[in-house]
Design a protein around this motif. Structure first.
Motif, short mmCIF file in Angstrom:
data_model
loop_
_atom_site.label_atom_id
_atom_site.label_comp_id
_atom_site.label_asym_id
_atom_site.label_seq_id
_atom_site.Cartn_x
_atom_site.Cartn_y
_atom_site.Cartn_z
N ARG A 192 0.86 -1.19 0.00
CA ARG A 192 0.00 0.00 0.00
C ARG A 192 0.89 1.24 0.00
N ILE A 193 0.77 2.05 -1.04
CA ILE A 193 1.61 3.22 -1.23
C ILE A 193 0.79 4.49 -1.00
N ASP A 194 1.22 5.28 -0.03
CA ASP A 194 0.58 6.56 0.29
C ASP A 194 -0.93 6.41 0.48
N GLY A 195 -1.33 5.32 1.13
CA GLY A 195 -2.73 5.12 1.46
C GLY A 195 -3.62 4.70 0.32
N ARG A 196 -3.06 4.49 -0.87
CA ARG A 196 -3.88 4.08 -2.01
C ARG A 196 -4.25 2.60 -1.90
N PRO A 197 -5.18 2.11 -2.73
CA PRO A 197 -5.52 0.69 -2.69
C PRO A 197 -4.28 -0.18 -2.86
N PRO A 198 -4.20 -1.30 -2.14
CA PRO A 198 -2.98 -2.11 -2.15
C PRO A 198 -2.76 -2.82 -3.49
N LEU A 199 -1.46 -2.96 -3.82
CA LEU A 199 -1.03 -3.79 -4.94
C LEU A 199 -0.76 -5.18 -4.39
N ARG A 200 -1.25 -6.21 -5.04
CA ARG A 200 -1.05 -7.58 -4.56
C ARG A 200 -0.09 -8.30 -5.51
N ARG A 201 0.96 -8.88 -4.91
CA ARG A 201 2.00 -9.52 -5.71
C ARG A 201 2.48 -10.80 -5.03
N ARG A 202 3.03 -11.68 -5.85
CA ARG A 202 3.82 -12.80 -5.33
C ARG A 202 5.28 -12.41 -5.53
N ALA A 203 5.90 -11.93 -4.48
CA ALA A 203 7.23 -11.32 -4.59
C ALA A 203 8.26 -12.10 -3.79
N ARG A 204 9.50 -12.00 -4.23
CA ARG A 204 10.60 -12.57 -3.45
C ARG A 204 11.16 -11.56 -2.47
N SER A 205 11.07 -10.29 -2.82
CA SER A 205 11.59 -9.26 -1.94
C SER A 205 10.89 -7.95 -2.26
N VAL A 206 10.71 -7.13 -1.21
CA VAL A 206 10.25 -5.76 -1.40
C VAL A 206 11.25 -4.86 -0.68
N LEU A 207 11.85 -3.94 -1.44
CA LEU A 207 12.85 -3.03 -0.91
C LEU A 207 12.29 -1.62 -0.85
N VAL A 208 12.60 -0.92 0.22
CA VAL A 208 12.20 0.48 0.38
C VAL A 208 13.49 1.28 0.50
N ALA A 209 13.80 2.05 -0.55
CA ALA A 209 15.14 2.62 -0.65
C ALA A 209 15.14 4.14 -0.62
N ASN A 210 16.15 4.68 0.05
CA ASN A 210 16.44 6.11 0.01
C ASN A 210 17.54 6.39 -1.01
N VAL A 211 18.51 5.50 -1.09
CA VAL A 211 19.54 5.54 -2.13
C VAL A 211 19.64 4.14 -2.72
N GLY A 212 20.39 4.00 -3.82
CA GLY A 212 20.20 2.82 -4.65
C GLY A 212 21.25 1.74 -4.66
N ARG A 213 22.35 1.84 -3.85
CA ARG A 213 23.40 0.83 -3.95
C ARG A 213 23.19 -0.30 -2.94
N LEU A 214 23.58 -1.52 -3.38
CA LEU A 214 23.55 -2.70 -2.52
C LEU A 214 24.96 -3.03 -2.07
N GLN A 215 25.12 -4.20 -1.41
CA GLN A 215 26.44 -4.66 -1.03
C GLN A 215 27.33 -4.75 -2.25
N GLY A 216 28.60 -4.38 -2.07
CA GLY A 216 29.54 -4.42 -3.17
C GLY A 216 29.45 -3.21 -4.08
N GLY A 217 28.61 -2.24 -3.71
CA GLY A 217 28.49 -1.03 -4.53
C GLY A 217 27.63 -1.19 -5.76
#
Length: 335
Positions: A192-217
């Motif tokens: 649910r994003i900003d109170g809007r109706p929820p998106l339903r998914r079969r997901a392996r991961s959900v990331l909430v990011a402020n910046v975009g790099r992972l381990q190893g850069g």
């Protein structure tokens, strides 16, 4: 930023800022040598000796950072792994005290986004050069994160990565942890994003990011900016090994579109799963749970960075800063 420059804790006029070091002693091989290096480099730059605080199992750095702020520190050096850095971020968010990162762990998500790796000299030089950015932070419960929060595969990877292997080979150890979970079944989640109706998914991961790099850069989210007032929400839905390979290839080639990954922008997001899932904040595991709620706090954290200009990549100029840092440390050792 409407006058934020006027409130910088360290600037050209403030040549002798008060500082503190919040250090996880478990992460430092020789604490006495580390202390001599830090104090020598700061003295060579004209800074007074910092105040030192050691983290404990009970308090990974938040309480110590709050003590440093009350004692008048204008810059706090976070020295340790992701947990130490996150604790310092939580304590400093909303203050006018700056955070500088002296990475000593393995993952070091914030350090990776600064292009610092485990380079102590570069971390010191970044601080003494007074390059600063006022960044957004994400908030989950009573904790803040500067890089990203996650639920699902990313936290599974962290949980399955051996500390011994990390010490031996560094960040590639996470790839071994990831390999153990590539064929796990997906989560059934609503987003649910900003109170809007929820998106339903079969997901392996959900990331909430402020910046975009992972381990190893590795830069996963090319449009994520640290001070734009938005969180980038990435929903990963690979179902087979070939999907993972396609995603990895697209990320390594820095393509704008990554298969099996949807990206949304949010000021608040609530992720809910049908069962408890592993969760993480800035590369540090938190208790598993069925939900993860995150909000954005715009312009809440002063961070010492290689380049203060409004560039989406905080790591710009990091290599040159590292070279200047080596000269600073060498000068300190000669004195």
């Amino acid at each position: 930023m409407d006058g934020a420059d006027d409130k910088r804790p360290v600037n050209a006029e403030n040549r002798t800022p008060r500082s503190a070091v919040v250090v996880n002693p478990v992460k430092v091989a020789d604490l006495d040598e580390f202390r001599r290096t830090v104090e020598g480099a700061l003295a060579a730059a004209g800074w007074p000796a910092p105040t030192w605080y050691e983290t404990t199992v009970e308090d990974p750095g938040r309480g110590q950072t709050e003590q440093a702020v009350k004692a008048g520190a204008e810059v706090v050096f976070a020295c340790g792994g992701d947990g130490t850095v996150m604790a310092c971020v939580t304590a400093l968010a909303g203050t006018d005290v700056a955070l500088a990162v002296l990475p000593q762990g393995t993952g070091n998500l914030l350090a990776a986004n600064l292009g610092l790796s485990n380079d102590l000299a570069a971390g010191l030089q970044v601080a003494v050069e007074r390059g600063m950015r006022r960044l957004d932070v994400g908030v989950v419960g009573d904790q803040c994160f500067a890089v990203m929060a996650g639920m699902g595969f990313d936290a599974q990877m962290l949980d399955s990565t051996s500390e011994t292997t990390k010490k031996r080979i560094g960040w590639p150890a996470y790839l071994m942890g990831a390999a153990r979970h590539l064929r796990d079944r997906p989560m059934r989640v609503s987003v649910r994003i900003d109170g809007r109706p929820p998106l339903r998914r079969r997901a392996r991961s959900v990331l909430v990011a402020n910046v975009g790099r992972l381990q190893g850069g590795v830069r996963l989210l090319t449009d994520a900016e640290p001070d734009d007032g938005w969180l980038d929400v990435a929903v990963l839905t690979p179902r087979a090994l070939r999907h993972w390979l396609a995603m990895g290839w697209a990320v390594l080639r820095r393509r704008d579109s990554v298969p099996r990954m949807e990206v949304f922008r949010a000021r608040s997001v609530e992720i809910t799963s049908t069962r408890a899932q592993p969760r993480q904040l800035d590369g540090d595991l938190i208790e598993p749970g069925r939900s993860l709620k995150a909000t954005i706090r715009p312009e809440s954290l002063w961070l010492c960075v290689p380049r203060p200009e409004e560039h989406p990549d905080l790591a710009v100029d990091a290599d040159a800063v590292g070279e200047r840092g080596e000269h600073l440390v060498e000068e300190a050792r000669r004195e």
